[in-house]
Design an enzyme around this catalytic site. Structure first.
Site, PDB file in Angstrom:
ATOM      1  CG  ASN A 172      -1.745   1.242   1.469  1.00 23.46           C
ATOM      2  OD1 ASN A 172      -1.816   2.012   0.667  1.00 23.46           O
ATOM      3  ND2 ASN A 172      -2.206   1.316   2.740  1.00 23.46           N
ATOM      4  CD1 TRP A 173       3.383   0.894  -3.021  1.00 28.07           C
ATOM      5  CD2 TRP A 173       3.721   2.041  -4.684  1.00 28.07           C
ATOM      6  NE1 TRP A 173       4.008  -0.039  -3.533  1.00 28.07           N
ATOM      7  CE2 TRP A 173       4.210   0.716  -4.905  1.00 28.07           C
ATOM      8  CE3 TRP A 173       3.590   2.987  -5.722  1.00 28.07           C
ATOM      9  CZ2 TRP A 173       4.712   0.325  -6.059  1.00 28.07           C
ATOM     10  CZ3 TRP A 173       4.185   2.405  -7.014  1.00 28.07           C
ATOM     11  CH2 TRP A 173       4.760   1.125  -7.120  1.00 28.07           C
ATOM     12  CE  LYS A 174      -0.266   3.389   4.713  1.00 28.68           C
ATOM     13  NZ  LYS A 174      -0.026   3.382   6.236  1.00 28.68           N
ATOM     14  CG  HIS A 229      -5.844   1.892   4.860  1.00 31.88           C
ATOM     15  ND1 HIS A 229      -5.359   2.816   5.844  1.00 31.88           N
ATOM     16  CD2 HIS A 229      -4.951   1.068   5.061  1.00 31.88           C
ATOM     17  CE1 HIS A 229      -4.262   2.556   6.332  1.00 31.88           C
ATOM     18  NE2 HIS A 229      -3.949   1.464   5.662  1.00 31.88           N
ATOM     19  CD  GLU A 282      -2.945   5.683   6.494  1.00 30.10           C
ATOM     20  OE1 GLU A 282      -2.903   5.608   5.255  1.00 30.10           O
ATOM     21  OE2 GLU A 282      -2.353   5.060   7.293  1.00 30.10           O
ATOM     22  CD  GLU A 295      -3.636  -2.659   7.341  1.00 32.25           C
ATOM     23  OE1 GLU A 295      -2.471  -2.740   6.809  1.00 32.25           O
ATOM     24  OE2 GLU A 295      -4.372  -1.716   6.639  1.00 32.25           O
ATOM     25  N   GLY A 330       2.148   2.160  10.753  1.00 31.62           N
ATOM     26  CA  GLY A 330       3.219   3.316  10.489  1.00 31.62           C
ATOM     27  C   GLY A 330       4.018   3.648  12.128  1.00 31.62           C
ATOM     28  CB  SER A 383       5.011  -1.677  11.923  1.00 37.04           C
ATOM     29  OG  SER A 383       4.688  -0.475  12.174  1.00 37.04           O
ATOM     30  N   GLY A 387       3.032  -1.190   4.415  1.00 37.71           N
ATOM     31  CA  GLY A 387       2.982   0.337   4.062  1.00 37.71           C
ATOM     32  C   GLY A 387       4.400   0.789   3.697  1.00 37.71           C
ATOM     33  N   GLY A 388       5.018   1.365   4.719  1.00 35.22           N
ATOM     34  CA  GLY A 388       6.471   2.053   4.457  1.00 35.22           C
ATOM     35  C   GLY A 388       7.395   1.036   3.907  1.00 35.22           C
TER      36      GLY A 388
HETATM   37  P1  PGA Z   1       2.665   0.512   7.542  1.00 42.67           P
HETATM   38  O1  PGA Z   1       1.303   0.237   7.001  1.00 42.67           O
HETATM   39  O2  PGA Z   1       3.429  -1.041   7.172  1.00 42.67           O
HETATM   40  O3  PGA Z   1       3.701   1.551   7.103  1.00 42.67           O
HETATM   41  O4  PGA Z   1       2.526   0.059   8.991  1.00 42.67           O
HETATM   42  C1  PGA Z   1       0.610  -0.740   6.671  1.00 42.67           C
HETATM   43  C2  PGA Z   1      -0.832   0.005   6.145  1.00 42.67           C
HETATM   44  O5  PGA Z   1      -1.304   0.920   6.582  1.00 42.67           O
HETATM   45  O6  PGA Z   1      -1.407  -0.756   5.355  1.00 42.67           O
END
Ligand code: PGA
Length: 252
Positions: A9-11, A95, A97, A167, A173, A213, A234-235
């Protein structure tokens, strides 16, 4: 029996040239991978170019969100049909967010999941509790309503195109990952909820990804859990070497 999925997930990251560069790097590093489904989710504006870049490879393309209507006066929104047109096979929905920053409810997410499935696409349906909910002993209730309301009226046949991503919000994050045991407990609870909704056969076939994470140094322990069928990253999905190492998790 459940093919693992590793999704990035590149956000809100990467321009079009940066997205292409990342995809080209991943293609080189993961070309030989056949036993893991690899998915990347760039921003909307990079999707069409990313679709051209992944063509013929083992990498599938996801969008990070969509609206449930097909077309019309919905300024700023994009439909599942248009995502398909841009080359997507998957859409991430619900998600945390989206839920927290943009106020998406279980009901809205349910409409989006149904619209994505009706278009023939695959949904990566995200759920997860906040720290406050976990510490207040409300984790199970929160997950139950997210699953029951978010997956309402989805047929057993359509569930084959739903991947659930657990998640925990406190792990996204933050560098704090759920332990293997914590994640396994939540995943097995979620599988039970799916069984209640769609029966044990569907539940045993549904992939449940862990997200929050996920890094090269913790993926193996997570993937060793019985009910963890992949990860939503994500990251660590923004760097070729890290994401490729996560795709190549150690199986045991
Ligand atoms: P993260 O994000 O790996 O940076 O914690 C995961 C996500 O939000 O899908």
């Amino acid at each position: 029996m459940r093919k693992p999925m590793i999704a990035g997930n590149w956000k809100l990251h990467k321009t079009i040239p940066e997205a292409i560069e990342l995809i080209e790097g991943l293609k080189k590093e993961t070309a030989a991978v056949a036993d893991v489904e690899i998915v990347v989710a760039p921003v909307f504006t990079a999707l069409a170019a990313a679709a051209a870049a992944v063509k013929g490879s083992n990498i599938a393309l996801a969008a990070q969100n969509c609206y449930f209507e097909k077309s019309g006066a919905f300024t700023g929104e994009v439909s599942p049909a248009l995502l398909k047109d841009a080359g997507c096979s998957h859409v991430i929905l619900g998600h945390s967010e989206r839920r927290q920053i943009f106020g998406e409810s279980n009901d809205l997410i349910n409409r989006k999941v149904k619209a994505v499935l009706a278009e023939g696409l695959n949904a990566i349906f995200c759920i997860g509790e906040t720290l406050e909910e976990r510490e207040g002993d409300r984790m199970m209730d929160v997950l139950r309503s997210q699953v029951v309301d978010g997956l309402k009226n989805i047929s057993a046949a359509d569930m084959q195109r739903v991947v659930v991503a657990y998640e925990p919000v406190w792990a996204i994050g933050t560098g704090k990952t759920a332990t293997g045991d914590q994640a396994q407990e939540a995943h097995s609870f979620v599988r039970g909820l799916i069984s209640g909704l769609c029966g044990p056969d569907v539940a045993s076939q549904t992939r449940i990804l862990y997200g929050g994470s996920v890094k090269p140094d913790n993926v193996d322990g997570l993937m060793a859990q019985d009910d963890i069928d992949g990860t939503l990253v994500g990251g660590a999905s923004l760097k070729v070497a890290d994401f490729a190492r996560i795709v190549a998790f150690e199986k045991n």
